[in-house]
Design a protein around this motif. Structure first.
Motif, short mmCIF file in Angstrom:
data_model
loop_
_atom_site.label_atom_id
_atom_site.label_comp_id
_atom_site.label_asym_id
_atom_site.label_seq_id
_atom_site.Cartn_x
_atom_site.Cartn_y
_atom_site.Cartn_z
N LYS A 54 0.83 -1.20 0.00
CA LYS A 54 0.00 0.00 0.00
C LYS A 54 0.86 1.26 0.00
O LYS A 54 0.47 2.29 -0.53
CB LYS A 54 -0.93 0.00 1.22
N ARG A 55 2.03 1.15 0.58
CA ARG A 55 2.95 2.29 0.66
C ARG A 55 4.13 2.13 -0.29
O ARG A 55 5.16 2.78 -0.14
CB ARG A 55 3.47 2.42 2.10
N ALA A 56 3.96 1.28 -1.30
CA ALA A 56 5.08 0.92 -2.16
C ALA A 56 5.70 2.12 -2.88
O ALA A 56 6.91 2.16 -3.11
CB ALA A 56 4.64 -0.12 -3.18
N ALA A 57 4.88 3.09 -3.23
CA ALA A 57 5.39 4.25 -3.96
C ALA A 57 6.42 5.03 -3.15
O ALA A 57 7.22 5.79 -3.72
CB ALA A 57 4.24 5.17 -4.36
N HIS A 58 6.41 4.85 -1.82
CA HIS A 58 7.34 5.57 -0.96
C HIS A 58 8.61 4.76 -0.67
O HIS A 58 9.51 5.26 0.02
CB HIS A 58 6.67 5.92 0.37
N VAL A 62 11.82 1.81 -4.98
CA VAL A 62 11.08 2.37 -6.10
C VAL A 62 11.72 3.68 -6.56
O VAL A 62 11.87 3.93 -7.75
CB VAL A 62 9.61 2.58 -5.72
N LYS A 63 12.12 4.50 -5.61
CA LYS A 63 12.76 5.78 -5.94
C LYS A 63 14.06 5.56 -6.69
O LYS A 63 14.42 6.32 -7.59
CB LYS A 63 13.00 6.58 -4.67
N ALA A 64 14.78 4.49 -6.34
CA ALA A 64 16.06 4.21 -6.99
C ALA A 64 15.87 3.71 -8.42
O ALA A 64 16.70 4.00 -9.29
CB ALA A 64 16.83 3.18 -6.17
N CYS A 65 14.79 2.98 -8.65
CA CYS A 65 14.59 2.36 -9.96
C CYS A 65 13.77 3.20 -10.93
O CYS A 65 13.85 3.00 -12.15
CB CYS A 65 13.91 0.99 -9.79
N MET A 87 7.85 -7.94 -6.47
CA MET A 87 6.41 -7.72 -6.28
C MET A 87 6.11 -6.25 -6.00
O MET A 87 5.12 -5.70 -6.51
CB MET A 87 5.90 -8.59 -5.13
N ILE A 88 6.96 -5.61 -5.23
CA ILE A 88 6.79 -4.18 -4.94
C ILE A 88 6.88 -3.37 -6.22
O ILE A 88 6.05 -2.49 -6.50
CB ILE A 88 7.83 -3.71 -3.90
N LEU A 89 7.91 -3.64 -7.01
CA LEU A 89 8.11 -2.89 -8.25
C LEU A 89 6.98 -3.14 -9.25
O LEU A 89 6.52 -2.22 -9.92
CB LEU A 89 9.46 -3.26 -8.86
N THR A 91 3.93 -3.86 -8.51
CA THR A 91 2.72 -3.23 -7.98
C THR A 91 2.64 -1.75 -8.33
O THR A 91 1.54 -1.22 -8.57
CB THR A 91 2.67 -3.41 -6.44
N VAL A 92 3.78 -1.06 -8.38
CA VAL A 92 3.76 0.38 -8.66
C VAL A 92 3.87 0.70 -10.13
O VAL A 92 3.98 1.87 -10.51
CB VAL A 92 4.86 1.12 -7.87
N GLY A 93 3.84 -0.33 -10.99
CA GLY A 93 3.75 -0.06 -12.42
C GLY A 93 4.92 -0.45 -13.28
O GLY A 93 4.88 -0.26 -14.50
N PHE A 94 5.98 -0.98 -12.67
CA PHE A 94 7.07 -1.50 -13.48
C PHE A 94 6.64 -2.79 -14.17
O PHE A 94 5.79 -3.52 -13.67
CB PHE A 94 8.29 -1.80 -12.61
#
Length: 223
Positions: A54-58, A62-65, A87-89, A91-94
């Motif tokens: 739910k907080r993956a964008a933070h 994610v910021k590094a990639c 899975m995190i990446l 989820t945020v659209g990668f």
């Protein structure tokens, strides 16, 4: 195993005598004959991990990639491990392709992916050596997390990670060679996850670094 598109012979060949691959209550797990060791299973739907998603964008990862002004970034996770970063990446659209060399870990990831909700898109899992596709040009970002559990950590951590440590005990640390191969790849960005106080994997200076509490991300902008 066949339901997960894995050759049972290949997977079971990597199973040590004191480990058992079990399928209980719909979950595939590795268990040690010493019952004091925690079994190893992967769950992308646990409350703790769902909170992270739910907080993956933070997430610092994610910021590094993430590449500015670019969407649907094609990312190669060359060292999938437990699959959580992939899975995190995803989820945020990668658009994530994750490679895992160890058949047992790959089988656990594949099982976990069968249990994610139908409305969540899984990442593409491949078993094998990711270096074989480094030169394909199909990826914008290559992500490396050469995970070798630290045997010097506390007894509690060692107990929780004992099986994971055992899976890697016969694997040499080729992280420097992996970096060299990725450095030659045709991609825009190379991201390396490192313990906070560890040296970089190369003499090449990162374009920038993102620091977390226990780890950091060395980011090399390639283009």
């Amino acid at each position: 195993m066949q339901q997960l598109d894995f050759d049972p012979a290949v997977v079971l060949n990597k199973l040590d005598d004191d480990l058992t691959l079990s399928y209980v209550d719909g979950v595939l797990s590795l268990r040690h004959q010493d019952q004091s060791f925690q079994s190893l299973a992967i769950d992308f739907c646990s409350p703790q991990f769902l909170y992270r998603l739910k907080r993956a964008a933070h997430e610092q990862l994610v910021k590094a990639c993430r590449i500015k002004n670019q969407s649907k970034i094609r990312l190669l996770d060359a060292t999938a491990g437990l699959g959580r970063d992939a899975m995190i990446l995803q989820t945020v659209g990668f658009k994530v392709t994750a490679y895992e060399r160890h058949p047992l870990l790959a089988a656990l990831i594949a099982d976990a992916l069968t249990r994610i909700p139908a409305d969540r898109e899984p990442f593409d899992l491949q078993i094998g050596d990711a270096t074989t596709v480094f030169q394909s040009g199909d990826f914008d970002v290559i992500y490396l997390d050469p995970m070798f559990p630290d045997s010097k950590k506390s007894a509690r951590v060692k107990k929780d990670m004992a099986i994971l440590q055992q899976l890697h005990q016969h694997t040499s640390d080729d992280s420097h060679e992996l970096f060299k191969a990725a450095w030659q790849a045709s991609c825009q960005r190379l991201v390396v996850k490192r313990p906070q106080k560890s040296a970089t994997l190369s003499d090449a200076k990162p374009t920038f670094q993102i620091n977390g509490k226990t780890c950091r991300f060395d980011v090399y902008q390639r283009a």
